[in-house]
Design a protein around this motif. Structure first.
Motif, PDB file in Angstrom:
ATOM      1  N   SER A  52       6.442  39.319  52.135  1.00 39.29           N
ATOM      2  CA  SER A  52       6.693  38.662  50.850  1.00 39.29           C
ATOM      3  C   SER A  52       6.962  37.173  51.048  1.00 39.29           C
ATOM      4  CB  SER A  52       7.884  39.333  50.153  1.00 39.29           C
ATOM      5  OG  SER A  52       7.623  40.674  49.890  1.00 39.29           O
ATOM      6  N   TYR A  53       5.966  36.472  51.573  1.00 38.09           N
ATOM      7  CA  TYR A  53       6.132  35.050  51.879  1.00 38.09           C
ATOM      8  C   TYR A  53       6.360  34.221  50.624  1.00 38.09           C
ATOM      9  CZ  TYR A  53       3.680  36.846  55.982  1.00 38.09           C
ATOM     10  OH  TYR A  53       3.307  37.597  57.048  1.00 38.09           O
ATOM     11  N   GLU A  54       5.620  34.510  49.576  1.00 35.95           N
ATOM     12  CA  GLU A  54       5.717  33.711  48.346  1.00 35.95           C
ATOM     13  C   GLU A  54       7.105  33.804  47.720  1.00 35.95           C
ATOM     14  OE1 GLU A  54       3.540  31.475  47.322  1.00 35.95           O
ATOM     15  OE2 GLU A  54       2.368  32.017  49.089  1.00 35.95           O
ATOM     16  N   LEU A  55       7.740  34.963  47.808  1.00 32.04           N
ATOM     17  CA  LEU A  55       9.089  35.115  47.283  1.00 32.04           C
ATOM     18  C   LEU A  55      10.043  34.192  48.019  1.00 32.04           C
ATOM     19  CD1 LEU A  55      10.969  37.681  45.706  1.00 32.04           C
ATOM     20  CD2 LEU A  55      11.806  37.400  48.031  1.00 32.04           C
ATOM     21  N   VAL A  56       9.935  34.147  49.334  1.00 29.60           N
ATOM     22  CA  VAL A  56      10.787  33.295  50.152  1.00 29.60           C
ATOM     23  C   VAL A  56      10.529  31.829  49.824  1.00 29.60           C
ATOM     24  CG1 VAL A  56      11.352  32.605  52.510  1.00 29.60           C
ATOM     25  CG2 VAL A  56      10.922  35.011  51.993  1.00 29.60           C
ATOM     26  N   LEU A  57       9.271  31.458  49.733  1.00 31.06           N
ATOM     27  CA  LEU A  57       8.923  30.061  49.452  1.00 31.06           C
ATOM     28  C   LEU A  57       9.411  29.615  48.080  1.00 31.06           C
ATOM     29  CD1 LEU A  57       5.309  29.992  50.922  1.00 31.06           C
ATOM     30  CD2 LEU A  57       7.385  29.012  51.927  1.00 31.06           C
ATOM     31  N   SER A  58       9.377  30.517  47.113  1.00 31.46           N
ATOM     32  CA  SER A  58       9.787  30.131  45.764  1.00 31.46           C
ATOM     33  C   SER A  58      11.304  30.128  45.572  1.00 31.46           C
ATOM     34  CB  SER A  58       9.144  31.065  44.734  1.00 31.46           C
ATOM     35  OG  SER A  58       9.652  32.373  44.860  1.00 31.46           O
ATOM     36  N   GLU A  59      12.028  30.912  46.343  1.00 32.36           N
ATOM     37  CA  GLU A  59      13.477  31.012  46.127  1.00 32.36           C
ATOM     38  C   GLU A  59      14.307  30.026  46.936  1.00 32.36           C
ATOM     39  OE1 GLU A  59      15.179  34.882  46.264  1.00 32.36           O
ATOM     40  OE2 GLU A  59      13.894  35.626  44.653  1.00 32.36           O
ATOM     41  N   ILE A  60      13.832  29.603  48.092  1.00 28.54           N
ATOM     42  CA  ILE A  60      14.623  28.672  48.909  1.00 28.54           C
ATOM     43  C   ILE A  60      14.301  27.248  48.477  1.00 28.54           C
ATOM     44  CG2 ILE A  60      15.109  27.829  51.229  1.00 28.54           C
ATOM     45  CD1 ILE A  60      14.438  30.590  52.295  1.00 28.54           C
ATOM     46  N   ARG A  61      15.308  26.558  47.997  1.00 27.24           N
ATOM     47  CA  ARG A  61      15.131  25.184  47.508  1.00 27.24           C
ATOM     48  C   ARG A  61      15.157  24.196  48.674  1.00 27.24           C
ATOM     49  NH1 ARG A  61      15.266  25.730  42.187  1.00 27.24           N
ATOM     50  NH2 ARG A  61      16.652  27.230  41.214  1.00 27.24           N
ATOM     51  N   ASP A  62      14.662  23.007  48.417  1.00 29.07           N
ATOM     52  CA  ASP A  62      14.594  21.972  49.455  1.00 29.07           C
ATOM     53  C   ASP A  62      15.961  21.434  49.869  1.00 29.07           C
ATOM     54  OD1 ASP A  62      11.849  22.177  49.641  1.00 29.07           O
ATOM     55  OD2 ASP A  62      11.489  20.586  48.171  1.00 29.07           O
ATOM     56  N   ASN A  63      16.993  21.673  49.072  1.00 28.70           N
ATOM     57  CA  ASN A  63      18.337  21.208  49.422  1.00 28.70           C
ATOM     58  C   ASN A  63      19.210  22.336  49.971  1.00 28.70           C
ATOM     59  OD1 ASN A  63      18.676  22.611  47.056  1.00 28.70           O
ATOM     60  ND2 ASN A  63      19.957  21.085  46.074  1.00 28.70           N
ATOM     61  N   ALA A  65      20.690  25.150  52.851  1.00 29.36           N
ATOM     62  CA  ALA A  65      21.254  24.995  54.198  1.00 29.36           C
ATOM     63  C   ALA A  65      20.124  24.937  55.229  1.00 29.36           C
ATOM     64  CB  ALA A  65      22.185  26.158  54.505  1.00 29.36           C
ATOM     65  N   THR A  66      20.387  24.290  56.340  1.00 35.37           N
ATOM     66  CA  THR A  66      19.376  24.096  57.381  1.00 35.37           C
ATOM     67  C   THR A  66      18.799  25.413  57.868  1.00 35.37           C
ATOM     68  OG1 THR A  66      20.526  22.092  58.074  1.00 35.37           O
ATOM     69  CG2 THR A  66      18.935  23.022  59.616  1.00 35.37           C
ATOM     70  N   ALA A  67      19.627  26.436  58.028  1.00 33.98           N
ATOM     71  CA  ALA A  67      19.137  27.738  58.485  1.00 33.98           C
ATOM     72  C   ALA A  67      18.127  28.325  57.499  1.00 33.98           C
ATOM     73  CB  ALA A  67      20.305  28.699  58.677  1.00 33.98           C
ATOM     74  N   LEU A  68      18.388  28.148  56.222  1.00 33.43           N
ATOM     75  CA  LEU A  68      17.460  28.658  55.208  1.00 33.43           C
ATOM     76  C   LEU A  68      16.169  27.848  55.172  1.00 33.43           C
ATOM     77  CD1 LEU A  68      19.966  29.483  52.340  1.00 33.43           C
ATOM     78  CD2 LEU A  68      18.763  31.088  53.827  1.00 33.43           C
ATOM     79  N   LEU A  69      16.272  26.555  55.406  1.00 35.13           N
ATOM     80  CA  LEU A  69      15.070  25.725  55.457  1.00 35.13           C
ATOM     81  C   LEU A  69      14.183  26.126  56.632  1.00 35.13           C
ATOM     82  CD1 LEU A  69      16.471  22.213  54.513  1.00 35.13           C
ATOM     83  CD2 LEU A  69      15.142  23.776  53.087  1.00 35.13           C
ATOM     84  N   ALA A  70      14.793  26.522  57.742  1.00 35.42           N
ATOM     85  CA  ALA A  70      14.023  27.004  58.891  1.00 35.42           C
ATOM     86  C   ALA A  70      13.290  28.287  58.533  1.00 35.42           C
ATOM     87  CB  ALA A  70      14.940  27.225  60.088  1.00 35.42           C
ATOM     88  N   VAL A  71      13.942  29.168  57.794  1.00 38.69           N
ATOM     89  CA  VAL A  71      13.296  30.408  57.353  1.00 38.69           C
ATOM     90  C   VAL A  71      12.150  30.091  56.398  1.00 38.69           C
ATOM     91  CG1 VAL A  71      13.658  32.542  56.064  1.00 38.69           C
ATOM     92  CG2 VAL A  71      15.361  31.795  57.723  1.00 38.69           C
TER      93      VAL A  71
END
Length: 82
Positions: A52-63, A65-71
């Motif tokens: 479910s790549y699109e779900l991850v891309l749409s839910e994690i915002r650009d601001n 936490a760094t760990a989430l941006l890595a994901v």
């Protein structure tokens, strides 16, 4: 007190990704700020493992936490989008 994320981590590392996602939903409001980031990281990594790549891309915002941006970058890489 033990690790509140133990069941989520255990499910994730065993490959029971849906169980990890469901277990994480039960912990709302019971975690500190750093534990929330770790929980969310495991949840989104579970979604990636399920494809479910699109779900991850749409839910994690650009601001986020760094760990989430890595994901998010990992999901972006696997999905083939830029």
């Amino acid at each position: 007190m033990g690790d509140p994320l133990y069941t989520i981590k255990n499910s994730f590392y065993l490959g029971a990704y849906n169980a990890a996602i469901n277990d994480a939903a039960e912990l709302d409001g019971q975690l500190g700020e750093m534990e929330v980031v770790e929980r969310d990281t495991l949840v989104y990594r579970s979604y990636i493992a399920l494809g479910s790549y699109e779900l991850v891309l749409s839910e994690i915002r650009d601001n986020a936490a760094t760990a989430l941006l890595a994901v998010k970058l990992f999901a972006q890489y696997l999905s083939g989008t830029k």
